[in-house]
Design a protein around this motif. Structure first.
Motif, PDB file in Angstrom:
ATOM      1  N   LYS A 273       0.829  -1.211   0.000  1.00 33.56           N
ATOM      2  CA  LYS A 273       0.000   0.000   0.000  1.00 33.56           C
ATOM      3  C   LYS A 273       0.864   1.262   0.000  1.00 33.56           C
ATOM      4  N   SER A 274       1.872   1.292   0.874  1.00 33.03           N
ATOM      5  CA  SER A 274       2.660   2.517   1.033  1.00 33.03           C
ATOM      6  C   SER A 274       3.491   2.840  -0.198  1.00 33.03           C
ATOM      7  N   LYS A 275       3.853   1.832  -0.976  1.00 34.26           N
ATOM      8  CA  LYS A 275       4.666   2.081  -2.171  1.00 34.26           C
ATOM      9  C   LYS A 275       3.826   2.326  -3.423  1.00 34.26           C
ATOM     10  N   GLY A 276       2.513   2.428  -3.229  1.00 30.23           N
ATOM     11  CA  GLY A 276       1.654   2.754  -4.358  1.00 30.23           C
ATOM     12  C   GLY A 276       1.460   1.612  -5.330  1.00 30.23           C
ATOM     13  N   TYR A 277       1.540   0.386  -4.838  1.00 28.63           N
ATOM     14  CA  TYR A 277       1.386  -0.766  -5.730  1.00 28.63           C
ATOM     15  C   TYR A 277      -0.066  -1.245  -5.833  1.00 28.63           C
ATOM     16  N   MET A 278      -0.963  -0.691  -4.994  1.00 33.20           N
ATOM     17  CA  MET A 278      -2.369  -1.056  -5.068  1.00 33.20           C
ATOM     18  C   MET A 278      -3.089  -0.196  -6.110  1.00 33.20           C
ATOM     19  N   LEU A 279      -4.027  -0.775  -6.803  1.00 33.78           N
ATOM     20  CA  LEU A 279      -4.873  -0.025  -7.725  1.00 33.78           C
ATOM     21  C   LEU A 279      -5.581   1.084  -6.963  1.00 33.78           C
ATOM     22  N   GLN A 280      -5.487   2.308  -7.456  1.00 26.66           N
ATOM     23  CA  GLN A 280      -6.097   3.429  -6.772  1.00 26.66           C
ATOM     24  C   GLN A 280      -7.610   3.229  -6.667  1.00 26.66           C
ATOM     25  N   GLY A 281      -8.129   3.393  -5.474  1.00 25.29           N
ATOM     26  CA  GLY A 281      -9.565   3.287  -5.252  1.00 25.29           C
ATOM     27  C   GLY A 281     -10.076   1.874  -5.076  1.00 25.29           C
ATOM     28  N   THR A 282      -9.177   0.899  -5.051  1.00 25.07           N
ATOM     29  CA  THR A 282      -9.632  -0.491  -4.967  1.00 25.07           C
ATOM     30  C   THR A 282     -10.369  -0.767  -3.657  1.00 25.07           C
ATOM     31  N   GLU A 283     -10.090   0.009  -2.613  1.00 23.40           N
ATOM     32  CA  GLU A 283     -10.770  -0.208  -1.326  1.00 23.40           C
ATOM     33  C   GLU A 283     -12.284   0.003  -1.429  1.00 23.40           C
ATOM     34  N   GLY A 284     -12.721   0.786  -2.413  1.00 22.52           N
ATOM     35  CA  GLY A 284     -14.141   1.060  -2.538  1.00 22.52           C
ATOM     36  C   GLY A 284     -14.859   0.192  -3.555  1.00 22.52           C
ATOM     37  N   LEU A 285     -14.153  -0.779  -4.127  1.00 23.65           N
ATOM     38  CA  LEU A 285     -14.738  -1.609  -5.186  1.00 23.65           C
ATOM     39  C   LEU A 285     -15.232  -2.938  -4.628  1.00 23.65           C
ATOM     40  N   ASP A 286     -16.290  -3.461  -5.244  1.00 25.01           N
ATOM     41  CA  ASP A 286     -16.724  -4.808  -4.881  1.00 25.01           C
ATOM     42  C   ASP A 286     -15.970  -5.827  -5.733  1.00 25.01           C
ATOM     43  N   HIS A 287     -16.328  -7.082  -5.607  1.00 27.93           N
ATOM     44  CA  HIS A 287     -15.546  -8.117  -6.285  1.00 27.93           C
ATOM     45  C   HIS A 287     -15.654  -8.018  -7.814  1.00 27.93           C
ATOM     46  N   ILE A 288     -16.841  -7.744  -8.326  1.00 24.94           N
ATOM     47  CA  ILE A 288     -16.997  -7.672  -9.780  1.00 24.94           C
ATOM     48  C   ILE A 288     -16.302  -6.433 -10.339  1.00 24.94           C
ATOM     49  N   GLN A 289     -16.448  -5.301  -9.664  1.00 19.89           N
ATOM     50  CA  GLN A 289     -15.809  -4.071 -10.135  1.00 19.89           C
ATOM     51  C   GLN A 289     -14.285  -4.206 -10.173  1.00 19.89           C
ATOM     52  N   SER A 290     -13.709  -4.722  -9.103  1.00 21.46           N
ATOM     53  CA  SER A 290     -12.243  -4.839  -9.050  1.00 21.46           C
ATOM     54  C   SER A 290     -11.743  -5.891 -10.041  1.00 21.46           C
ATOM     55  N   GLN A 291     -12.457  -6.992 -10.137  1.00 27.14           N
ATOM     56  CA  GLN A 291     -12.026  -8.062 -11.042  1.00 27.14           C
ATOM     57  C   GLN A 291     -12.171  -7.633 -12.503  1.00 27.14           C
ATOM     58  N   THR A 292     -13.170  -6.816 -12.784  1.00 29.94           N
ATOM     59  CA  THR A 292     -13.326  -6.313 -14.152  1.00 29.94           C
ATOM     60  C   THR A 292     -12.180  -5.380 -14.508  1.00 29.94           C
ATOM     61  N   ARG A 293     -11.769  -4.538 -13.578  1.00 30.47           N
ATOM     62  CA  ARG A 293     -10.610  -3.672 -13.848  1.00 30.47           C
ATOM     63  C   ARG A 293      -9.351  -4.515 -14.052  1.00 30.47           C
ATOM     64  N   TRP A 294      -9.263  -5.608 -13.317  1.00 31.59           N
ATOM     65  CA  TRP A 294      -8.131  -6.531 -13.512  1.00 31.59           C
ATOM     66  C   TRP A 294      -8.202  -7.151 -14.919  1.00 31.59           C
ATOM     67  N   ASN A 295      -9.388  -7.542 -15.354  1.00 28.05           N
ATOM     68  CA  ASN A 295      -9.556  -8.068 -16.710  1.00 28.05           C
ATOM     69  C   ASN A 295      -9.186  -7.015 -17.762  1.00 28.05           C
ATOM     70  N   GLU A 296      -9.318  -5.741 -17.407  1.00 32.51           N
ATOM     71  CA  GLU A 296      -8.978  -4.648 -18.327  1.00 32.51           C
ATOM     72  C   GLU A 296      -7.501  -4.279 -18.244  1.00 32.51           C
ATOM     73  N   HIS A 297      -6.732  -5.042 -17.507  1.00 31.68           N
ATOM     74  CA  HIS A 297      -5.288  -4.835 -17.344  1.00 31.68           C
ATOM     75  C   HIS A 297      -4.964  -3.519 -16.651  1.00 31.68           C
ATOM     76  N   LYS A 298      -5.870  -3.095 -15.771  1.00 33.43           N
ATOM     77  CA  LYS A 298      -5.551  -1.949 -14.934  1.00 33.43           C
ATOM     78  C   LYS A 298      -4.814  -2.394 -13.676  1.00 33.43           C
ATOM     79  N   ALA A 299      -4.767  -3.691 -13.440  1.00 28.78           N
ATOM     80  CA  ALA A 299      -3.986  -4.278 -12.352  1.00 28.78           C
ATOM     81  C   ALA A 299      -3.440  -5.616 -12.827  1.00 28.78           C
TER      82      ALA A 299
END
Length: 469
Positions: A273-299
């Motif tokens: 978290k401290s080194k900025g390796y987490m997708l920004q805003g991922t704390e507010g996403l549910d499983h489908i939202q975060s996994q879809t961004r992962w499918n979009e190669h944002k993570a």
């Protein structure tokens, strides 16, 4: 003074309320009290035989409720077709739902539960409470019955299915899916970039910096459901300290959550978290939202279980190769890189008050046939607890990599049970993990919060304590 059954029902409701309150952040989802009592009785009535070991009455209806989550419910419809072939005069009622507790709690209260329930998902009924209050049929006869393919059923299963379903010496739950946890990535993308999942923590940080430099967040997680990021942290802690770490946690031992390996894993998560390796805003996403961004190669990586590919198949690009990697090793780890948490999950139960208990048991026996289990894997890309049921299938990248990891880990794979055994404690632990992942607490504060929840559970006179050796 109430009768034992009245006491059991009252205790069941009290604990369900506790879970509901916790899940709702303080607002009870239950507004009514128990009504009626008793309810359904076993119909049975059929002659027992090698083909019908539980004496199912051939024309007795069967009521099946399936959690329609990551695995969908097409596999269940196939199992119901197999049941219908055997008992063509039986009417089968099928329901695929996600809000298990909200829909089924009233049916338990009124003594009219379904015959088979896939009690899974975030809204599942508290299993330990169901078990402790006599709400579940004993499935030990099922595990000791003859398999449709020959041999005793328990001998055809991965041993974790026996361990996970045992409540006080009785098998009360059939955990059907063999779920493999780890860090998931798109192998197609990694091959294109020349990346390889790292085996050590230092190499992971080096890889994360390279990924970040390429404009991709190294990791995302399902922030609204801290259960997912919990997997990563627990896996690193157990690999570092050995399986004794999690056995102490499951057994509610004093200071188990303050073990140095747990603190090291918490500090590792904070470093991401401290080194900025987490997708920004991922704390507010549910499983489908975060996994879809992962499918979009944002993570690049996301923690999850082996249901992930099936859950995302409608949104993942055609060439997306969902693949699991073990979590990296911290310095001094006792377990090998090729080991991970493997659980028997997707908890199938037969309520003790179901109208057709024999039918429910026979339905589960059909599920445990190689035909039933291989169809589950074919439709969901996930293995089952039935040994060898996936052999000969053309597995997807997710199913193939998960199967390889299970095999490579062997006896070093591990599991935990505290969140099932002590369901009121679960939301407190998940909240602590959520705060940790968001960087709002230190590792020491995280360990203290988890230990406080465990100590409160250990002191609760209404909570049945369990131990692992």
């Amino acid at each position: 003074m109430g009768t034992p059954n009245q006491y059991s029902r009252r205790l069941f409701l009290q604990r369900a309320v506790l879970v509901s309150v916790a899940a709702a952040g303080g607002g009870s989802l239950l507004t009514g009290c128990a009504s009626g009592g008793g309810g359904g009785t076993e119909s049975g009535g059929g002659e027992t035989s090698a083909e019908n070991p539980f004496g199912v009455q051939a024309d007795a209806p069967l009521d099946v409720v399936i959690f329609k989550g990551g695995y969908g419910d097409d596999y269940a419809k196939f199992h119901e077709e197999l049941y219908k072939k055997k008992f063509p005069n039986a009417e089968i009622k099928h329901a695929g739902i996600t809000d298990i507790r909200q829909q089924l709690q009233p049916r338990f209260n009124s003594g009219n539960p379904p015959d088979v329930i896939d009690n899974s998902g975030a809204e599942q009924l508290p299993l330990a409470t169901l078990a402790d209050t006599g709400q579940l049929a004993d499935l030990t006869p099922l595990f000791d019955a003859e398999s449709i393919d020959g041999g005793k059923i328990r001998d055809t299963l991965n041993p974790v299915a026996i361990e996970a379903g045992d409540y006080g010496g009785k098998i009360l739950v059939l955990n059907y899916a063999l779920e493999v946890y780890g860090l998931w990535y798109d192998k197609t993308l990694f091959d294109q970039k020349g990346w390889q999942p790292a085996e050590t923590w230092d190499d992971f940080l080096t890889l994360a910096e390279e990924i970040k430099g390429d404009g991709i967040a190294p990791m995302a997680h399902q922030g609204k459901y801290p259960y997912y990021i919990q997997q990563v942290t627990m896996d690193m802690a157990v690999k570092h300290g050995g399986v004794e770490v999690v056995k102490a946690i499951d057994s509610l031992e004093p200071n188990a959550w303050k073990h140095p390996s747990v603190k090291m894993a918490a500090e590792a998560l904070l470093e991401i978290k401290s080194k900025g390796y987490m997708l920004q805003g991922t704390e507010g996403l549910d499983h489908i939202q975060s996994q879809t961004r992962w499918n979009e190669h944002k993570a690049a990586f996301i923690p999850s279980g082996s249901w992930l590919e099936n859950e995302q198949k409608k949104v993942a690009p055609e060439d997306f190769a969902t693949t699991v990697a073990p979590t990296p090793l911290m310095d001094g780890s006792k377990l090998p890189f090729q080991s991970t948490r493997v659980s028997a999950a997707e908890a199938f139960i037969v309520p003790a008050k179901a109208k057709n208990v024999p039918g429910g048991q026979e339905y589960l026996r059909i599920m445990l046939s190689k035909e039933g289990a291989s169809k589950f894997t074919e439709l969901t890309a996930a293995p089952t607890v039935v040994t060898g049921a996936g052999e000969g299938l053309d597995l997807t990248p997710a199913a193939a990599s998960a199967s390889e990891l299970v095999k490579a880990g062997g006896d070093n794979n591990w599991n935990y049970y505290f969140f099932v055994w002590y369901s009121p404690m679960r939301p407190k632990i998940e909240t602590a993990f959520g705060e940790l992942a968001a960087g709002r607490v230190t590792a020491d504060e995280f360990c203290a919060a988890c230990q406080k929840a465990a100590d409160e559970t250990a002191k609760d006179p209404q909570t049945k304590k369990r131990t692992r050796s």
